[in-house]
Each structure stands twice: as C-alpha cells, then as structure tokens.
Design a protein around this motif. Structure first.
Motif, short mmCIF file in Angstrom:
data_model
loop_
_atom_site.label_atom_id
_atom_site.label_comp_id
_atom_site.label_asym_id
_atom_site.label_seq_id
_atom_site.Cartn_x
_atom_site.Cartn_y
_atom_site.Cartn_z
N UNK A 1 0.85 -1.19 0.00
CA UNK A 1 0.00 0.00 0.00
C UNK A 1 0.89 1.24 0.00
N UNK A 2 0.62 2.21 -0.87
CA UNK A 2 1.48 3.39 -0.93
C UNK A 2 1.33 4.29 0.29
N UNK A 3 2.41 4.98 0.61
CA UNK A 3 2.36 5.98 1.67
C UNK A 3 1.60 7.20 1.17
N UNK A 4 0.85 7.83 2.06
CA UNK A 4 0.08 9.01 1.71
C UNK A 4 0.37 10.11 2.72
N UNK A 5 0.71 11.28 2.23
CA UNK A 5 0.91 12.45 3.07
C UNK A 5 -0.04 13.54 2.59
N UNK A 6 -0.84 14.04 3.48
CA UNK A 6 -1.82 15.06 3.12
C UNK A 6 -1.34 16.42 3.62
N UNK A 7 -1.32 17.40 2.72
CA UNK A 7 -0.88 18.75 3.07
C UNK A 7 -2.01 19.74 2.81
N UNK A 8 -2.12 20.72 3.68
CA UNK A 8 -3.10 21.78 3.48
C UNK A 8 -2.54 22.85 2.57
N UNK A 9 -2.12 22.46 1.38
CA UNK A 9 -1.52 23.39 0.42
C UNK A 9 -2.20 23.20 -0.92
N UNK A 10 -2.91 24.21 -1.36
CA UNK A 10 -3.60 24.15 -2.65
C UNK A 10 -3.83 25.54 -3.18
N UNK A 11 -4.37 25.61 -4.36
CA UNK A 11 -4.57 26.92 -4.97
C UNK A 11 -5.49 27.83 -4.18
N UNK A 12 -6.44 27.23 -3.46
CA UNK A 12 -7.39 28.04 -2.69
C UNK A 12 -6.96 28.32 -1.28
N UNK B 1 -2.89 28.96 5.27
CA UNK B 1 -3.88 27.96 5.62
C UNK B 1 -4.11 27.97 7.13
N UNK B 2 -4.83 26.99 7.67
CA UNK B 2 -5.41 25.85 6.94
C UNK B 2 -6.70 26.18 6.19
N UNK C 1 6.11 21.39 0.70
CA UNK C 1 6.15 20.38 -0.36
C UNK C 1 7.48 19.64 -0.36
N UNK C 2 8.56 20.38 -0.21
CA UNK C 2 9.89 19.76 -0.20
C UNK C 2 10.03 18.80 0.99
N UNK C 3 9.51 19.20 2.14
CA UNK C 3 9.57 18.33 3.32
C UNK C 3 8.77 17.04 3.08
N UNK C 4 7.61 17.18 2.45
CA UNK C 4 6.79 16.01 2.18
C UNK C 4 7.47 15.07 1.19
N UNK C 5 8.10 15.64 0.17
CA UNK C 5 8.82 14.82 -0.81
C UNK C 5 9.96 14.06 -0.13
#
Length: 216
Positions: free
Chosen positions: A1-12, A23-24, A83-87
């Motif tokens: 099962x792939x790892x999933x990291x959710x970030x509160x970063x989006x266009x809105x 955010x958030x 994003x860099x930290x999540x990557x």
C-alpha cells in the motif's frame, strides 16, 4: 500500500496578511470569486503563484499593497518548503526519484523542488482531480441504535437509510450497495444495546437515469 501524506496546500489556501499564516483555511470552489486574481478580496496561494509569474487562466494579478505582495511571496516560499519536506519524507532521501505533478494546484510545485528528481507534468494533468471525482463512488452513511435482540432489524433499517442517502448523493439505484457495517456496543443501558453505522456506495448514475428514478 502506498504511503500518503496530506498537506493543506492548494490553490485556494488562504494567506493571512497580518500574521503570515498559510492555511489551513481555503476558499475552495469559491476561488473564482474570492481570490484576488479574480477580483475578490481574499489572498490565496493562487495569487502568490500569479505574483511570481505563473500563468493562470490568462489573468494577471491586480495591483496590491506592498504588505500583501510581501505576504504572498513569503506564503509561496512556505508552501514550497512544506512540499519539499513532504517529498523528502516519502522518498526516504532518494533525490533521483521523479515527481509526477497532477491536479489544479500543480502550478504551486516549482521545477526545481529540493529533494525531488525530474519534475514530470503530464498532458492534461491539471484536470486529473476532476477525472478522479468523476469516476468515484457516491456514498451515504446512516446510524441507528437498537437493542441487541433486534440487531438484524437495526442493521436493515440503517442499511435502507444509507442506501437512500447514497442515491440522493447521485449513486445509481440499480448498483448501490452496502459496503461497510460497524457495530459498537452502547454502555450504561438497561438492555444490551448496539449502535450500528452503515455505509452504502455505488457508481454515479447518469443524469437521465436519476431523473427517471425520481419520476418513478
């Protein structure tokens, strides 16, 4: 099962000019009316990207006070750091792994993100989230409480209600089904009691099918 990291970063994602918080909160689907880029009054990461030179819907960011411009620049840097930290977390330190960017907020990912290998942007990748939403299941959930002796009847009632909610949400009445049943004992009652939570889901019905189901 792939790892999933959710970030509160989006266009809105909203940017608080006074505190610098990113955010958030988010304007979500209201971005086309609330973001600065579209004539609104709420600074967002979309505005930050536009200020940095990103081409978004063929628009240019209207003139903004220096405090707003500064907050947007800092917010974009904050987003890219997250994003860099999540990557880095997902790649386990392997900097040669390619990063495939899809979704409407893909413009927030720079071409030289630290910790990532080649940045891959697929054709029509900006609508990948719309494709996912279109092929997803419509669901509904219902809860019921009943005595343990009538457990089967309680499950049946909750299932019927969950299926009705799923159909109301757009599921095909002919293909909707119960996909999950959760039972939890209820304490401090004079008779053995159980709480039943049922989830139903099914593929989206076509508009014509939904209209026919309502008229029937």
């Amino acid at each position: 099962m792939p790892d999933v990291v959710s970030l509160g970063v989006g266009g809105g994602t909203t940017v608080d000019v006074a505190t610098g918080a990113v955010g958030p909160g988010s304007v979500g689907y209201r971005i086309a009316s609330e973001a600065l880029l579209f004539g609104g009054a709420t600074p967002t990461l979309t505005d930050a990207a536009a200020l940095a030179g990103a081409s978004i819907a063929g628009r240019s960011l209207p003139a903004q006070p220096s405090a707003v411009r500064s907050a947007l620049r800092d917010a974009l840097e904050t987003a890219r750091t997250r994003l860099a930290d999540a990557v880095e977390r997902l790649s386990l330190g392997r900097a040669d792994l390619p990063l495939v960017v899809v979704g409407g907020g893909g413009f927030l990912v720079p071409d030289d993100l630290p910790g990532a290998g080649p940045i891959v942007r697929t054709e029509h990748g900006d609508v990948a989230n719309a494709v996912g939403a279109a092929i997803s299941l419509a669901g509904g959930r219902a809860d019921r409480i009943g005595v343990l002796d009538d457990r089967e009847a309680t499950i049946a009632q909750a299932s019927e209600a969950a299926i009705a909610k799923a159909i109301q949400a757009g599921a095909d009445p002919l293909e909707v089904a119960v996909v999950d049943v959760l039972e939890v004992p209820v304490t401090y009652t004079d008779r053995p009691t159980v709480k039943v939570s049922v989830k139903a889901a099914g593929p989206l019905a076509r508009l014509g099918e939904r209209a026919g189901a309502r008229s029937a």
